[in-house]
Scaffold this active site. Structure first.
Site, PDB file in Angstrom:
ATOM      1  CG  HIS A  89      17.324  -7.027  -7.391  1.00  0.00           C
ATOM      2  ND1 HIS A  89      17.491  -8.303  -6.904  1.00  0.00           N
ATOM      3  CD2 HIS A  89      16.886  -6.290  -6.361  1.00  0.00           C
ATOM      4  CE1 HIS A  89      17.181  -8.326  -5.624  1.00  0.00           C
ATOM      5  NE2 HIS A  89      16.800  -7.121  -5.269  1.00  0.00           N
TER       6      HIS A  89
ATOM      7  CD  GLU B 229      16.413  -0.752  -9.071  1.00  0.00           C
ATOM      8  OE1 GLU B 229      15.902  -1.229  -8.039  1.00  0.00           O
ATOM      9  OE2 GLU B 229      16.134   0.376  -9.523  1.00  0.00           O
TER      10      GLU B 229
ATOM     11  CB  CYS C  21       8.749   1.541  -7.042  1.00  0.00           C
ATOM     12  SG  CYS C  21       8.994   0.694  -5.493  1.00  0.00           S
TER      13      CYS C  21
ATOM     14  CB  SER D 116      16.513  -5.717   1.700  1.00  0.00           C
ATOM     15  OG  SER D 116      15.409  -4.881   1.460  1.00  0.00           O
TER      16      SER D 116
ATOM     17  CG  ASN E 152      12.628  -2.277   0.202  1.00  0.00           C
ATOM     18  OD1 ASN E 152      11.849  -2.389   1.141  1.00  0.00           O
ATOM     19  ND2 ASN E 152      13.024  -3.320  -0.515  1.00  0.00           N
TER      20      ASN E 152
HETATM   21  S1  SF4 Z   1      10.430  -2.493  -4.485  1.00  0.00           S
HETATM   22 FE1  SF4 Z   1       9.379  -1.460  -6.171  1.00  0.00          FE
HETATM   23  S2  SF4 Z   1      10.736  -1.701  -7.939  1.00  0.00           S
HETATM   24 FE2  SF4 Z   1      11.423  -3.176  -6.379  1.00  0.00          FE
HETATM   25  S3  SF4 Z   1      10.338  -5.057  -6.870  1.00  0.00           S
HETATM   26 FE3  SF4 Z   1       9.048  -3.943  -5.426  1.00  0.00          FE
HETATM   27  S4  SF4 Z   1       7.619  -2.753  -6.717  1.00  0.00           S
HETATM   28 FE4  SF4 Z   1       9.317  -3.402  -8.000  1.00  0.00          FE
END
Ligand code: SF4
Length: 320
Positions: A81, A133, A202, A230, A232
């Site tokens: 991060h 992050e 990303c 998490s 994402n």
């Molecule tokens: S989610 Fe995207 S920014 Fe985060 S570690 Fe994976 S590739 Fe890198």
């Protein structure tokens, strides 16, 4: 034996590990091989208990701050991060041996923010308060240089004058759709705000969200494999819900599935956040197969080839 009810499973591709997570885990494993245990890792190397527990078993010690690492030569790894500048500075003051596993796509955002600052711009960071992050990106610059916004409402209350030199950057793991709206609000209030040359969200976040969006339109329920902390993975669950799946579950593993909620469904989407290992997805498919007659199909919306090299010190050490 009673007949199992049929269940069509739409498996998203891409799903699971991204290039940044693969690299971060490889950094720790290579450090273990080169220097032996213990290897200290500041914070969870990636947001996944399964990954963290597996590394603990190999001799990794997870710490909250570099001050907890003992003096000596044992490596101290920074997570994918990214970290505020003060973290390597504190480690250097104690002569600790550090290895940076920050994802290169996070480092790219750090550099953008630094470049804007050098040009005299105030920086607006779109992101979630408290996420590691975000803490790391804000910590690249002196206090007050970066202002965090998480919602459109917060854009409306930004204190900048209409002609102030501004730029914006974003967290890498945000919702593509929400961020578009926040950025539009920002641009409409501050048309002069400099944008990132390339999208900060990303490729892995974007690809996984797109796959979930397409799959969710075809199924009644969705399971996203990933940790509650998490970002994402949380966003994937939200995407599924927004696309009309009223049952959209985020589960750390098969044991978290509330089976009663899946009763009577005929179709299910499955994906995994960027820090969730494939073994957890496989286990969930096995558990589903115990209860349903599965018909599994893969929905591929992108092919990923991204890979990041290890930090130079480890590459050279591994070659030697
Ligand atoms: S989610 Fe995207 S920014 Fe985060 S570690 Fe994976 S590739 Fe890198």
């Amino acid at each position: 034996m009673p007949t199992k009810p049929p269940l069509r499973v739409v498996l998203c591709a891409p799903r699971g590990f991204c290039a940044g997570v693969v690299r971060a885990i490889e950094v720790v494993e290579t450090a273990l091989k080169l220097y032996g245990p213990p290897v200290y890792v500041r914070h969870e190397i990636v947001h996944n208990k399964h990954v963290v527990d597996a590394l603990k078993a190999k001799g990794v010690v997870f710490i909250r701050e570099v001050d907890e690492a003992p003096a000596g030569n044992a490596p101290v790894v920074f997570s994918a991060h990214g970290v505020a500048k003060s973290v390597p500075e504190r480690a250097a003051a104690r002569n600790l041996f550090t290895i940076d596993a920050t994802c290169p796509l996070v480092t790219k955002v750090h550099r953008e923010a630094q470049a804007h600052f050098k040009r005299g711009r105030k920086i607006v960071l779109v992101g979630h308060p408290g996420h590691p992050e975000v803490v790391g990106t804000m910590g690249q610059l002196p206090e007050g240089a970066v202002t965090l916004v998480a919602t459109i409402g917060e854009v409306a209350s930004l204190p900048f004058s209409p002609d102030e030199p501004l730029a914006y950057v974003t967290q890498t793991t945000l919702s593509v759709d929400d961020t578009r709206e926040i950025v539009e609000a920002l641009k409409s209030r501050y048309p002069q705000a400099a944008a990132p040359p390339v999208e900060d969200i990303c490729y892995a976040t974007t690809n996984r969200q797109e796959a979930v969006k397409r799959a969710a339109a075809q199924v009644e329920a969705f399971i996203v494999v990933g940790a509650a902390n998490s970002s994402n993975s949380q966003r994937l669950r939200e995407v599924a819900e927004r696309e009309g799946c009223c049952i959209a579950l985020l589960v750390a593993s098969a044991t978290d599935i509330e089976w009663a909620r899946l009763e009577g469904i005929r179709s299910l989407g499955v994906s995994a956040g960027a820090s969730a290992p494939e073994v957890l997805v496989e286990d969930i498919l096995d558990r589903l197969a115990e209860r349903f007659a599965l018909q599994v199909e893969t929905l591929t919306t992108a092919t990923e080839t991204m890979a990041f090299p290890l930090p130079r010190a480890l590459r050279e050490g591994a070659t030697a």
